[in-house]
Design a protein around this motif. Structure first.
Motif, PDB file in Angstrom:
ATOM      1  N   GLU A  34     -25.086  -3.503   9.376  1.00  0.00           N
ATOM      2  CA  GLU A  34     -24.242  -3.011  10.480  1.00  0.00           C
ATOM      3  C   GLU A  34     -23.158  -4.043  10.795  1.00  0.00           C
ATOM      4  OE1 GLU A  34     -24.316  -0.205  12.519  1.00  0.00           O
ATOM      5  OE2 GLU A  34     -26.188   0.723  11.886  1.00  0.00           O
ATOM      6  N   ASN A  35     -23.557  -5.301  10.899  1.00  0.00           N
ATOM      7  CA  ASN A  35     -22.609  -6.377  11.210  1.00  0.00           C
ATOM      8  C   ASN A  35     -21.607  -6.576  10.074  1.00  0.00           C
ATOM      9  OD1 ASN A  35     -23.761  -6.912  13.721  1.00  0.00           O
ATOM     10  ND2 ASN A  35     -25.210  -8.372  12.868  1.00  0.00           N
ATOM     11  N   LEU A  36     -22.089  -6.566   8.847  1.00  0.00           N
ATOM     12  CA  LEU A  36     -21.220  -6.722   7.690  1.00  0.00           C
ATOM     13  C   LEU A  36     -20.179  -5.604   7.632  1.00  0.00           C
ATOM     14  CD1 LEU A  36     -20.592  -8.115   4.903  1.00  0.00           C
ATOM     15  CD2 LEU A  36     -22.214  -6.490   3.918  1.00  0.00           C
ATOM     16  N   MET A  37     -20.631  -4.374   7.820  1.00  0.00           N
ATOM     17  CA  MET A  37     -19.710  -3.243   7.736  1.00  0.00           C
ATOM     18  C   MET A  37     -18.731  -3.230   8.906  1.00  0.00           C
ATOM     19  SD  MET A  37     -20.182  -1.826   4.867  1.00  0.00           S
ATOM     20  CE  MET A  37     -19.084  -0.432   5.130  1.00  0.00           C
ATOM     21  N   ALA A  38     -19.176  -3.624  10.098  1.00  0.00           N
ATOM     22  CA  ALA A  38     -18.269  -3.696  11.246  1.00  0.00           C
ATOM     23  C   ALA A  38     -17.184  -4.735  10.980  1.00  0.00           C
ATOM     24  CB  ALA A  38     -19.042  -4.031  12.518  1.00  0.00           C
ATOM     25  N   LYS A  39     -17.571  -5.897  10.456  1.00  0.00           N
ATOM     26  CA  LYS A  39     -16.609  -6.966  10.124  1.00  0.00           C
ATOM     27  C   LYS A  39     -15.654  -6.492   9.035  1.00  0.00           C
ATOM     28  CE  LYS A  39     -16.448 -11.614   8.133  1.00  0.00           C
ATOM     29  NZ  LYS A  39     -15.838 -11.330   6.859  1.00  0.00           N
ATOM     30  N   LEU A  40     -16.188  -5.830   8.021  1.00  0.00           N
ATOM     31  CA  LEU A  40     -15.362  -5.346   6.923  1.00  0.00           C
ATOM     32  C   LEU A  40     -14.375  -4.287   7.399  1.00  0.00           C
ATOM     33  CD1 LEU A  40     -14.722  -5.501   3.937  1.00  0.00           C
ATOM     34  CD2 LEU A  40     -16.538  -3.862   3.507  1.00  0.00           C
ATOM     35  N   ASN A  41     -14.814  -3.376   8.249  1.00  0.00           N
ATOM     36  CA  ASN A  41     -13.913  -2.360   8.795  1.00  0.00           C
ATOM     37  C   ASN A  41     -12.786  -2.999   9.594  1.00  0.00           C
ATOM     38  OD1 ASN A  41     -14.416   0.542   8.300  1.00  0.00           O
ATOM     39  ND2 ASN A  41     -16.493  -0.014   8.904  1.00  0.00           N
ATOM     40  N   GLN A  42     -13.134  -3.979  10.403  1.00  0.00           N
ATOM     41  CA  GLN A  42     -12.137  -4.672  11.211  1.00  0.00           C
ATOM     42  C   GLN A  42     -11.142  -5.413  10.309  1.00  0.00           C
ATOM     43  OE1 GLN A  42     -13.817  -7.688  13.761  1.00  0.00           O
ATOM     44  NE2 GLN A  42     -12.065  -7.654  15.124  1.00  0.00           N
ATOM     45  N   GLU A  43     -11.650  -6.113   9.320  1.00  0.00           N
ATOM     46  CA  GLU A  43     -10.814  -6.854   8.380  1.00  0.00           C
ATOM     47  C   GLU A  43      -9.914  -5.889   7.604  1.00  0.00           C
ATOM     48  OE1 GLU A  43     -11.498  -9.773   4.492  1.00  0.00           O
ATOM     49  OE2 GLU A  43     -13.221  -8.960   5.563  1.00  0.00           O
ATOM     50  N   TYR A  44     -10.476  -4.789   7.157  1.00  0.00           N
ATOM     51  CA  TYR A  44      -9.736  -3.796   6.385  1.00  0.00           C
ATOM     52  C   TYR A  44      -8.577  -3.234   7.204  1.00  0.00           C
ATOM     53  CZ  TYR A  44      -8.836   0.437   3.704  1.00  0.00           C
ATOM     54  OH  TYR A  44      -8.230   1.419   2.986  1.00  0.00           O
ATOM     55  N   ARG A  45      -8.853  -2.873   8.449  1.00  0.00           N
ATOM     56  CA  ARG A  45      -7.799  -2.315   9.310  1.00  0.00           C
ATOM     57  C   ARG A  45      -6.693  -3.338   9.569  1.00  0.00           C
ATOM     58  NH1 ARG A  45     -12.330   0.423  12.509  1.00  0.00           N
ATOM     59  NH2 ARG A  45     -12.216   2.545  11.744  1.00  0.00           N
ATOM     60  N   ALA A  46      -7.069  -4.587   9.799  1.00  0.00           N
ATOM     61  CA  ALA A  46      -6.076  -5.633  10.060  1.00  0.00           C
ATOM     62  C   ALA A  46      -5.168  -5.828   8.845  1.00  0.00           C
ATOM     63  CB  ALA A  46      -6.770  -6.936  10.437  1.00  0.00           C
ATOM     64  N   VAL A  47      -5.767  -5.894   7.653  1.00  0.00           N
ATOM     65  CA  VAL A  47      -4.981  -6.074   6.429  1.00  0.00           C
ATOM     66  C   VAL A  47      -4.066  -4.871   6.216  1.00  0.00           C
ATOM     67  CG1 VAL A  47      -5.143  -6.169   3.897  1.00  0.00           C
ATOM     68  CG2 VAL A  47      -6.580  -7.666   5.302  1.00  0.00           C
ATOM     69  N   LYS A  48      -4.593  -3.692   6.431  1.00  0.00           N
ATOM     70  CA  LYS A  48      -3.799  -2.477   6.244  1.00  0.00           C
ATOM     71  C   LYS A  48      -2.622  -2.443   7.225  1.00  0.00           C
ATOM     72  CE  LYS A  48      -4.614   2.463   5.616  1.00  0.00           C
ATOM     73  NZ  LYS A  48      -5.637   3.505   5.598  1.00  0.00           N
ATOM     74  N   ASN A  49      -2.871  -2.796   8.489  1.00  0.00           N
ATOM     75  CA  ASN A  49      -1.786  -2.824   9.477  1.00  0.00           C
ATOM     76  C   ASN A  49      -0.718  -3.844   9.096  1.00  0.00           C
ATOM     77  OD1 ASN A  49      -2.766  -0.810  11.165  1.00  0.00           O
ATOM     78  ND2 ASN A  49      -3.962  -2.231  12.397  1.00  0.00           N
ATOM     79  N   GLU A  50      -1.132  -5.027   8.644  1.00  0.00           N
ATOM     80  CA  GLU A  50      -0.175  -6.051   8.231  1.00  0.00           C
ATOM     81  C   GLU A  50       0.636  -5.608   7.016  1.00  0.00           C
ATOM     82  OE1 GLU A  50      -1.581 -10.137   7.971  1.00  0.00           O
ATOM     83  OE2 GLU A  50      -3.164  -9.637   9.398  1.00  0.00           O
ATOM     84  N   LEU A  51      -0.034  -4.973   6.078  1.00  0.00           N
ATOM     85  CA  LEU A  51       0.659  -4.494   4.892  1.00  0.00           C
ATOM     86  C   LEU A  51       1.690  -3.435   5.256  1.00  0.00           C
ATOM     87  CD1 LEU A  51       1.068  -4.390   1.828  1.00  0.00           C
ATOM     88  CD2 LEU A  51      -0.818  -2.752   1.717  1.00  0.00           C
ATOM     89  N   PHE A  52       1.300  -2.497   6.098  1.00  0.00           N
ATOM     90  CA  PHE A  52       2.241  -1.455   6.497  1.00  0.00           C
ATOM     91  C   PHE A  52       3.410  -2.039   7.283  1.00  0.00           C
ATOM     92  CE2 PHE A  52      -0.977   2.294   6.276  1.00  0.00           C
ATOM     93  CZ  PHE A  52      -1.029   2.144   4.909  1.00  0.00           C
ATOM     94  N   ALA A  53       3.166  -3.051   8.128  1.00  0.00           N
ATOM     95  CA  ALA A  53       4.251  -3.708   8.858  1.00  0.00           C
ATOM     96  C   ALA A  53       5.198  -4.402   7.881  1.00  0.00           C
ATOM     97  CB  ALA A  53       3.678  -4.709   9.869  1.00  0.00           C
ATOM     98  N   LEU A  54       4.642  -5.013   6.849  1.00  0.00           N
ATOM     99  CA  LEU A  54       5.454  -5.667   5.822  1.00  0.00           C
ATOM    100  C   LEU A  54       6.316  -4.645   5.084  1.00  0.00           C
ATOM    101  CD1 LEU A  54       6.016  -8.380   4.392  1.00  0.00           C
ATOM    102  CD2 LEU A  54       4.120  -7.850   2.859  1.00  0.00           C
ATOM    103  N   VAL A  55       5.741  -3.511   4.751  1.00  0.00           N
ATOM    104  CA  VAL A  55       6.483  -2.448   4.069  1.00  0.00           C
ATOM    105  C   VAL A  55       7.588  -1.912   4.976  1.00  0.00           C
ATOM    106  CG1 VAL A  55       6.326  -0.095   3.146  1.00  0.00           C
ATOM    107  CG2 VAL A  55       4.604  -1.800   2.513  1.00  0.00           C
ATOM    108  N   GLU A  56       7.263  -1.668   6.240  1.00  0.00           N
ATOM    109  CA  GLU A  56       8.276  -1.168   7.184  1.00  0.00           C
ATOM    110  C   GLU A  56       9.432  -2.162   7.325  1.00  0.00           C
ATOM    111  OE1 GLU A  56       5.798   1.684  10.266  1.00  0.00           O
ATOM    112  OE2 GLU A  56       6.039  -0.439  10.741  1.00  0.00           O
ATOM    113  N   SER A  57       9.111  -3.433   7.417  1.00  0.00           N
ATOM    114  CA  SER A  57      10.132  -4.467   7.519  1.00  0.00           C
ATOM    115  C   SER A  57      11.012  -4.479   6.275  1.00  0.00           C
ATOM    116  CB  SER A  57       9.466  -5.828   7.715  1.00  0.00           C
ATOM    117  OG  SER A  57      10.408  -6.855   7.678  1.00  0.00           O
ATOM    118  N   ALA A  58      10.397  -4.365   5.122  1.00  0.00           N
ATOM    119  CA  ALA A  58      11.153  -4.362   3.872  1.00  0.00           C
ATOM    120  C   ALA A  58      12.060  -3.139   3.789  1.00  0.00           C
ATOM    121  CB  ALA A  58      10.198  -4.383   2.684  1.00  0.00           C
ATOM    122  N   ILE A  59      11.584  -2.002   4.242  1.00  0.00           N
ATOM    123  CA  ILE A  59      12.398  -0.791   4.222  1.00  0.00           C
ATOM    124  C   ILE A  59      13.608  -0.969   5.146  1.00  0.00           C
ATOM    125  CG2 ILE A  59      12.478   1.645   4.926  1.00  0.00           C
ATOM    126  CD1 ILE A  59       9.530   1.819   3.910  1.00  0.00           C
TER     127      ILE A  59
END
Length: 139
Positions: free
Chosen positions: A106-131
């Motif tokens: 439960e703890n591992l998956m909660a941490k992974l979900n949080q990490e995954y969302r943060a990376v995805k948000n940063e990546l999308f912000a990077l793409v938006e900035s580049a566009i």
């Protein structure tokens, strides 16, 4: 005649959650591979000049995410295997041990979900900035 072994209600719950996590992890793995392709195959070619430091940092974060995904896949797979062995009557059900492993998962998956969302948000912000930067350069 085949005999069936029934799992306890908590063990069935653990099995259902583990199957759900396995599915989530498979999705993460597919989408992480897409993120790599987005950065490596497309992003660097489109963006002039490419924000190389931001891309390097994102690749590093994706690499860490990928390592955590692999750790999750192994842990969830181990839990599923244990539950399958119990259902086949190959090992005895130990609810305390299963519950302990489940809490860790439960703890591992909660941490992974949080990490995954943060990376995805940063990546999308990077793409938006580049566009935006690309549109400014074109105009």
């Amino acid at each position: 005649m085949e005999t069936t072994i029934s799992l306890s209600v908590p063990a069935i719950h653990y099995y259902v959650k583990a199957r759900q996590w396995a599915s989530d992890l498979e999705f993460f793995k597919i989408e992480t591979a897409f993120f790599y392709r987005l950065l490596n195959d497309y992003f660097i070619r489109v963006v002039e000049p490419a924000p190389l430091e931001a891309i390097k940092e994102m690749v590093s974060k994706l690499s860490t995410l990928e390592e955590d995904e692999e750790r999750g896949i192994k842990s969830v797979g181990d839990q599923l295997k244990q539950l399958e062995l119990i259902s086949e009557n190959s090992v005895t059900e130990n609810l305390d041990e299963l519950a302990s492993k489940q809490v860790k998962l439960e703890n591992l998956m909660a941490k992974l979900n949080q990490e995954y969302r943060a990376v995805k948000n940063e990546l999308f912000a990077l793409v938006e900035s580049a566009i935006r930067d690309t549109e400014i350069i074109k105009n």
